[in-house]
Design a protein around this motif. Structure first.
Motif, mmCIF file in Angstrom:
data_model
loop_
_atom_site.group_PDB
_atom_site.id
_atom_site.type_symbol
_atom_site.label_atom_id
_atom_site.label_comp_id
_atom_site.label_asym_id
_atom_site.label_seq_id
_atom_site.Cartn_x
_atom_site.Cartn_y
_atom_site.Cartn_z
ATOM 1 N N LEU A 79 38.023 -4.607 -62.854
ATOM 2 C CA LEU A 79 39.199 -5.051 -62.379
ATOM 3 C C LEU A 79 38.854 -3.928 -61.437
ATOM 4 N N ALA A 80 37.858 -2.500 -61.187
ATOM 5 C CA ALA A 80 38.150 -1.848 -60.763
ATOM 6 C C ALA A 80 37.221 -2.148 -59.564
ATOM 7 N N GLU A 81 36.787 -3.252 -59.640
ATOM 8 C CA GLU A 81 35.402 -3.706 -58.909
ATOM 9 C C GLU A 81 35.565 -4.873 -58.526
ATOM 10 N N LEU A 82 36.918 -5.161 -58.764
ATOM 11 C CA LEU A 82 37.501 -6.837 -57.653
ATOM 12 C C LEU A 82 38.006 -5.656 -57.390
ATOM 13 N N GLU A 83 39.001 -4.924 -56.917
ATOM 14 C CA GLU A 83 39.534 -3.547 -56.221
ATOM 15 C C GLU A 83 38.978 -3.549 -55.282
ATOM 16 N N ALA A 84 37.871 -3.266 -55.143
ATOM 17 C CA ALA A 84 36.947 -2.652 -54.796
ATOM 18 C C ALA A 84 35.922 -3.792 -53.645
ATOM 19 N N SER A 85 36.148 -5.054 -53.980
ATOM 20 C CA SER A 85 35.193 -6.054 -53.028
ATOM 21 C C SER A 85 36.748 -6.677 -51.850
ATOM 22 N N GLY A 86 37.986 -5.894 -51.408
ATOM 23 C CA GLY A 86 38.495 -5.763 -50.859
ATOM 24 C C GLY A 86 39.970 -6.667 -51.656
ATOM 25 N N LYS A 87 39.786 -7.305 -52.567
ATOM 26 C CA LYS A 87 41.083 -8.232 -53.016
ATOM 27 C C LYS A 87 41.816 -7.003 -52.924
ATOM 28 N N ALA A 88 43.413 -8.134 -52.706
ATOM 29 C CA ALA A 88 44.884 -6.905 -52.498
ATOM 30 C C ALA A 88 44.901 -7.151 -54.137
ATOM 31 N N LEU A 89 45.091 -6.104 -55.064
ATOM 32 C CA LEU A 89 45.007 -6.108 -56.693
ATOM 33 C C LEU A 89 46.255 -4.543 -56.603
ATOM 34 N N ARG A 90 46.699 -4.951 -57.765
ATOM 35 C CA ARG A 90 47.193 -3.907 -58.333
ATOM 36 C C ARG A 90 47.641 -4.261 -59.830
ATOM 37 N N VAL A 91 47.385 -2.718 -59.969
ATOM 38 C CA VAL A 91 47.381 -2.560 -61.720
ATOM 39 C C VAL A 91 48.877 -2.260 -62.413
ATOM 40 N N ILE A 92 49.263 -2.602 -63.658
ATOM 41 C CA ILE A 92 50.523 -1.817 -64.080
ATOM 42 C C ILE A 92 50.578 -2.569 -65.082
ATOM 43 N N THR A 93 50.367 -0.742 -66.267
ATOM 44 C CA THR A 93 49.839 -0.962 -67.283
ATOM 45 C C THR A 93 51.033 0.135 -68.392
ATOM 46 N N GLN A 94 51.087 -0.156 -69.241
ATOM 47 C CA GLN A 94 51.553 0.549 -70.415
ATOM 48 C C GLN A 94 50.884 1.020 -71.048
ATOM 49 N N ASN A 95 49.717 1.285 -70.674
ATOM 50 C CA ASN A 95 48.433 2.099 -71.606
ATOM 51 C C ASN A 95 48.944 3.715 -70.755
ATOM 52 N N VAL A 96 48.317 5.150 -72.047
ATOM 53 C CA VAL A 96 48.671 5.987 -71.136
ATOM 54 C C VAL A 96 46.833 6.909 -71.413
ATOM 55 N N ASP A 97 46.535 6.065 -71.499
ATOM 56 C CA ASP A 97 44.593 6.073 -71.652
ATOM 57 C C ASP A 97 43.512 7.090 -70.106
ATOM 58 N N GLY A 98 44.472 6.332 -69.339
ATOM 59 C CA GLY A 98 43.930 6.950 -68.008
ATOM 60 C C GLY A 98 41.981 6.045 -68.235
ATOM 61 N N LEU A 99 42.520 4.669 -68.378
ATOM 62 C CA LEU A 99 41.134 4.200 -68.261
ATOM 63 C C LEU A 99 40.927 3.210 -66.914
ATOM 64 N N HIS A 100 41.745 2.755 -66.415
ATOM 65 C CA HIS A 100 41.883 2.412 -65.459
ATOM 66 C C HIS A 100 41.335 2.755 -64.079
ATOM 67 N N GLN A 101 41.471 4.300 -64.014
ATOM 68 C CA GLN A 101 41.660 4.887 -62.948
ATOM 69 C C GLN A 101 40.199 6.105 -63.776
ATOM 70 N N LYS A 102 39.850 5.905 -64.414
ATOM 71 C CA LYS A 102 38.004 6.322 -64.834
ATOM 72 C C LYS A 102 37.015 5.586 -64.738
ATOM 73 N N ALA A 103 37.633 4.413 -64.211
ATOM 74 C CA ALA A 103 36.256 3.314 -64.225
ATOM 75 C C ALA A 103 36.798 2.912 -62.626
ATOM 76 N N GLY A 104 37.315 3.789 -61.914
ATOM 77 C CA GLY A 104 37.129 3.317 -60.612
ATOM 78 C C GLY A 104 38.749 2.805 -59.847
ATOM 79 N N SER A 105 39.559 2.852 -60.670
ATOM 80 C CA SER A 105 40.628 2.189 -60.136
ATOM 81 C C SER A 105 41.550 2.566 -59.150
#
Length: 240
Positions: A79-105
């Motif tokens: 997901l982080a790589e897809l965003e970095a590629s220029g795709k208009a991408l948003r993430v909505i998460t039920q998770n509280v672990d912060g792993l999306h941000q840690k991955a680079g989102s």
């Protein structure tokens, strides 16, 4: 994956299932936290937490035991790589672990519906404290400098979602061309109803989950293969 063609705006709604490959257990699956010990669900109830010091202390002890050094997995990174590629991408998460941000989102592009485990909030004065500082006070119950009860900054059963956060999530869902629901049982409302909102506004709905969900009948496609292999493949198909 015909449904991935020509998609300009994609939203990915993630649940606990996306983080199980990182060693973070889900809640309702065969090895889930509440499946193994149903009594732990009581710890996630706001009224119980607020009223009972023993419940609070047990919650903090369970919480501390889950705070190992977990790392993002292939699905988070895709997901982080897809965003970095220029795709208009948003993430909505039920998770509280912060792993999306840690991955680079990008943090501002990740909407955390149920809060974050990174901090604790005082129920008296509202002050926020790093969760690590609260955990360091165990085996005594962590309390605020003002003496108030400290609660992890997550939404428990019996609490309302932050209305500003929910409103933002609804606006994002309504503007989507493709809404991917990944690793969620879609049983917790109002979060799960974002699927219906996206479909009502013309989005295709793709559900990536091991088990059936209440929203399967609305889906354009159902993907039952493991998230760690399915999501990177989907992201590759969505890449500009």
């Amino acid at each position: 994956m015909w449904w991935a063609r020509d998609v300009r705006r994609a939203t990915v709604f993630t649940g606990a299932g996306i983080s199980t490959d990182s060693g973070v257990p889900d809640y309702r699956g065969p090895q889930g936290i509440w499946t193994k010990d149903p009594s732990l669900a009581d710890l996630f109830t706001y009224d119980n937490f607020r009223a009972d010091a023993e419940v609070r202390l047990r919650f903090w002890q369970v919480f501390a035991g889950r705070q190992g050094e977990v790392e993002p997995n292939a699905a988070h990174r895709a997901l982080a790589e897809l965003e970095a590629s220029g795709k208009a991408l948003r993430v909505i998460t039920q998770n509280v672990d912060g792993l999306h941000q840690k991955a680079g989102s990008t943090p501002r592009k990740v909407v955390e519906l149920h809060g974050s485990l990174a901090t604790a909030t005082c129920l008296s004065c509202g002050e926020r404290t790093p969760a690590a500082e609260a955990i360091a006070r165990l085996p005594e119950e962590p309390v605020c400098a003002c003496g108030g009860v400290l609660k992890p900054s997550v939404v428990m059963f019996g609490e309302y979602l932050d209305q500003d956060v929910l409103s933002l999530a609804r606006n994002i869902a309504a503007a989507s061309e493709l809404f991917l629901a990944v690793g969620s049982s879609l049983q917790v409302e109002p979060a799960a109803s974002l699927c219906a909102l996206a479909v009502e506004n013309g989005a295709g709905l793709v559900i990536v989950n091991r088990d059936p969900t209440p929203y399967d009948d609305l889906a354009t496609a159902l993907v039952r293969e493991p998230i760690g292999t399915a999501l990177p493949r989907i992201c590759e198909a969505l890449a500009p």
